[in-house]
Design an enzyme around this catalytic site. Structure first.
Site, PDB file in Angstrom:
ATOM      1  N   GLY A   1      40.339  -5.824 -82.849  1.00 49.40           N
ATOM      2  CA  GLY A   1      38.908  -5.462 -82.662  1.00 49.40           C
ATOM      3  C   GLY A   1      38.068  -5.300 -83.815  1.00 49.40           C
ATOM      4  O   GLY A   1      37.300  -4.573 -83.828  1.00 49.40           O
TER       5      GLY A   1
ATOM      6  N   VAL B   1      45.126  -8.235 -76.987  1.00 44.51           N
ATOM      7  CA  VAL B   1      46.244  -7.303 -77.509  1.00 44.51           C
ATOM      8  C   VAL B   1      47.052  -7.033 -76.088  1.00 44.51           C
ATOM      9  O   VAL B   1      48.194  -6.513 -76.179  1.00 44.51           O
ATOM     10  CB  VAL B   1      45.547  -5.687 -77.920  1.00 44.51           C
ATOM     11  CG1 VAL B   1      45.048  -6.080 -79.380  1.00 44.51           C
ATOM     12  CG2 VAL B   1      44.411  -4.960 -77.192  1.00 44.51           C
TER      13      VAL B   1
ATOM     14  N   ASN C   1      42.243  -0.620 -82.970  1.00 41.47           N
ATOM     15  CA  ASN C   1      40.977  -0.140 -82.628  1.00 41.47           C
ATOM     16  C   ASN C   1      40.272  -0.950 -81.364  1.00 41.47           C
ATOM     17  O   ASN C   1      39.482  -0.494 -80.788  1.00 41.47           O
ATOM     18  CB  ASN C   1      40.236  -0.578 -83.809  1.00 41.47           C
ATOM     19  CG  ASN C   1      38.609  -0.491 -83.469  1.00 41.47           C
ATOM     20  OD1 ASN C   1      37.791   0.443 -83.182  1.00 41.47           O
ATOM     21  ND2 ASN C   1      38.050  -1.892 -83.141  1.00 41.47           N
TER      22      ASN C   1
ATOM     23  N   TYR D   1      39.487   4.239 -68.302  1.00 40.88           N
ATOM     24  CA  TYR D   1      39.419   4.069 -69.841  1.00 40.88           C
ATOM     25  C   TYR D   1      39.753   5.660 -70.412  1.00 40.88           C
ATOM     26  O   TYR D   1      40.446   5.699 -71.363  1.00 40.88           O
ATOM     27  CB  TYR D   1      37.843   3.936 -70.162  1.00 40.88           C
ATOM     28  CG  TYR D   1      37.662   3.916 -71.447  1.00 40.88           C
ATOM     29  CD1 TYR D   1      37.892   2.898 -72.607  1.00 40.88           C
ATOM     30  CD2 TYR D   1      36.780   5.311 -71.983  1.00 40.88           C
ATOM     31  CE1 TYR D   1      37.170   3.103 -73.972  1.00 40.88           C
ATOM     32  CE2 TYR D   1      36.317   5.310 -73.430  1.00 40.88           C
ATOM     33  CZ  TYR D   1      36.602   4.221 -74.232  1.00 40.88           C
ATOM     34  OH  TYR D   1      36.236   4.294 -75.510  1.00 40.88           O
TER      35      TYR D   1
HETATM   36  P1  NAP Z   1      32.775  -2.962 -79.221  1.00 42.92           P
HETATM   37  O1  NAP Z   1      31.464  -2.951 -80.324  1.00 42.92           O
HETATM   38  O2  NAP Z   1      32.681  -3.425 -78.006  1.00 42.92           O
HETATM   39  O3  NAP Z   1      33.633  -3.987 -80.049  1.00 42.92           O
HETATM   40  C1  NAP Z   1      35.005  -4.080 -79.050  1.00 42.92           C
HETATM   41  C2  NAP Z   1      35.947  -4.901 -80.246  1.00 42.92           C
HETATM   42  O4  NAP Z   1      37.334  -4.689 -79.608  1.00 42.92           O
HETATM   43  C3  NAP Z   1      35.641  -6.193 -80.381  1.00 42.92           C
HETATM   44  O5  NAP Z   1      35.979  -6.709 -81.795  1.00 42.92           O
HETATM   45  C4  NAP Z   1      36.255  -6.966 -79.300  1.00 42.92           C
HETATM   46  O6  NAP Z   1      36.722  -8.234 -79.652  1.00 42.92           O
HETATM   47  C5  NAP Z   1      37.585  -6.120 -79.418  1.00 42.92           C
HETATM   48  N1  NAP Z   1      38.506  -6.265 -78.300  1.00 42.92           N
HETATM   49  C6  NAP Z   1      38.192  -5.781 -77.035  1.00 42.92           C
HETATM   50  N2  NAP Z   1      39.035  -6.165 -76.201  1.00 42.92           N
HETATM   51  C7  NAP Z   1      39.996  -6.756 -76.935  1.00 42.92           C
HETATM   52  C8  NAP Z   1      41.387  -7.227 -76.510  1.00 42.92           C
HETATM   53  N3  NAP Z   1      41.747  -7.160 -75.268  1.00 42.92           N
HETATM   54  N4  NAP Z   1      42.067  -7.830 -77.261  1.00 42.92           N
HETATM   55  C9  NAP Z   1      41.411  -7.825 -78.645  1.00 42.92           C
HETATM   56  N5  NAP Z   1      40.424  -7.351 -79.023  1.00 42.92           N
HETATM   57  C10 NAP Z   1      39.708  -6.981 -78.123  1.00 42.92           C
HETATM   58  O7  NAP Z   1      33.353  -1.533 -79.422  1.00 42.92           O
HETATM   59  P2  NAP Z   1      33.268  -0.413 -80.289  1.00 42.92           P
HETATM   60  O8  NAP Z   1      32.454   0.634 -79.649  1.00 42.92           O
HETATM   61  O9  NAP Z   1      33.141  -0.921 -81.640  1.00 42.92           O
HETATM   62  O10 NAP Z   1      34.718   0.349 -80.118  1.00 42.92           O
HETATM   63  C11 NAP Z   1      35.996   0.327 -80.909  1.00 42.92           C
HETATM   64  C12 NAP Z   1      36.923   1.072 -80.308  1.00 42.92           C
HETATM   65  O11 NAP Z   1      36.418   2.570 -80.421  1.00 42.92           O
HETATM   66  C13 NAP Z   1      37.304   1.181 -78.894  1.00 42.92           C
HETATM   67  O12 NAP Z   1      38.906   1.179 -78.868  1.00 42.92           O
HETATM   68  C14 NAP Z   1      36.399   1.960 -78.151  1.00 42.92           C
HETATM   69  O13 NAP Z   1      37.315   2.493 -76.918  1.00 42.92           O
HETATM   70  C15 NAP Z   1      36.581   3.200 -79.397  1.00 42.92           C
HETATM   71  N6  NAP Z   1      35.522   4.282 -79.033  1.00 42.92           N
HETATM   72  C16 NAP Z   1      34.077   3.681 -78.962  1.00 42.92           C
HETATM   73  C17 NAP Z   1      33.148   4.726 -79.049  1.00 42.92           C
HETATM   74  C18 NAP Z   1      31.661   4.595 -78.794  1.00 42.92           C
HETATM   75  O14 NAP Z   1      31.061   5.272 -78.846  1.00 42.92           O
HETATM   76  N7  NAP Z   1      31.487   3.110 -79.584  1.00 42.92           N
HETATM   77  C19 NAP Z   1      33.509   6.010 -78.807  1.00 42.92           C
HETATM   78  C20 NAP Z   1      34.874   6.429 -78.425  1.00 42.92           C
HETATM   79  C21 NAP Z   1      35.868   5.189 -78.775  1.00 42.92           C
HETATM   80  P3  NAP Z   1      35.390  -9.625 -79.388  1.00 42.92           P
HETATM   81  O15 NAP Z   1      34.432  -9.243 -80.321  1.00 42.92           O
HETATM   82  O16 NAP Z   1      36.242 -10.870 -79.634  1.00 42.92           O
HETATM   83  O17 NAP Z   1      35.144  -9.441 -77.819  1.00 42.92           O
END
Ligand code: NAP
Length: 246
Positions: free
Chosen positions: A11, A62, A88, A153
């Protein structure tokens, strides 16, 4: 060709993952950027790498064990090593617990929990080879505080913390395995929940703001560095105090 230091960020095309890629590239890693659908975004992340840094964009869901195994083989062939795996990739797929259907529940667990297991299982042989590998898993504070709109989640992210402890033991002493539990970070994932959600979470956060993706990337860099050489199996909460409660 065998590179000096290689990291793979699942990701890595957007949000936190893209910030992690940028940070690691600045620390001398060659970087493999995994993505699900955003090929152009992943290629743009690679184009922004500093001159001389090698990057490779690689598509894989993934949750798909065969696709992850193929990705591991690509990394082995292209780089011959892996020093840091940042698990990630994640999605919230929000749905109220009263109405969430079986497909949504299962897909959420497959992406956020099974996907992480798939990656650790597939990359464990390669990352163990140097004797100094690191794995950083991205959990969430919702694993602690819960939320009825992201019940699957939150459960998956609790599982991530459990996997972190299991593999810290299983892969020691060759690989250190730790997790980060971010609070609400300023990415598409958070913004897509809407301005009312963002305002409410900022209100509940003692530091009164969303976190920046670079602030998670900084902790990944710490967990990849020699400074964290005696830390394994732990989860570092990075949330501006959000999980402390009111
Ligand atoms: P985001 O901006 O929505 O980006 C998600 C990323 O994950 C993108 O690169 C997406 O690829 C990729 N992805 C999603 N599903 C996938 C799959 N099945 N296989 C491979 N890649 C996949 O999310 P983010 O906010 O940066 O979050 C990143 C991580 O941090 C996640 O695990 C999330 O749960 C965690 N997190 C985020 C927050 C928050 O507030 N943002 C808080 C706590 C934890 P594409 O671009 O190709 O779709």
């Amino acid at each position: 060709m065998v590179a000096e230091k290689v990291a793979l960020v699942t990701g890595g095309s957007r949000g936190i993952g893209a910030a992690v890629v940028e940070r690691l590239a600045g620390s001398g890693y060659s970087v493999v950027v995994n993505y699900l659908e955003s090929r152009t975004a992943a290629e743009d992340v690679i184009k922004r790498l500093p001159a001389g840094v090698r990057g490779l964009a690689t598509q894989a869901d993934v949750a798909d064990r065969d696709a992850v195994a193929a990705m591991a083989e690509t990394v082995r062939q292209e780089f011959g090593r892996l020093d840091l795996l940042v698990n990630n990739a994640g999605q919230t797929l929000p749905a109220d617990w009263r109405t969430v259907d079986a497909v949504g529940w299962d897909r959420t667990l497959q992406i956020n929990l099974t996907g992480m297991f798939n990656c650790i299982q597939a990359f464990a042989p390669l990352i163990s080879q140097s004797g100094k590998g690191r794995i950083v898993n991205i959990s969430s504070i919702y694993s602690d505080i819960g939320n009825g709109f992201v019940a699957a989640y939150a459960a998956a992210k609790s599982g991530v913390r459990s996997l972190t402890r299991t593999f810290a033991k299983e892969l020691a002493p060759n690989v250190l395995v730790n997790a980060i539990a971010p609070g609400d970070i300023d990415t598409e994932m958070t913004r897509s929940a809407g301005p009312e959600f963002v305002a409410a979470t900022v209100e509940k956060t003692p530091l009164h703001r969303l976190g920046a993706p670079a602030e998670i990337a900084a902790v990944v860099a710490f967990l990849a560095s020699p400074d964290s050489a005696f830390i394994t199996g732990q989860t570092i909460v990075v949330d501006g105090g959000r999980s402390l409660g009111t």
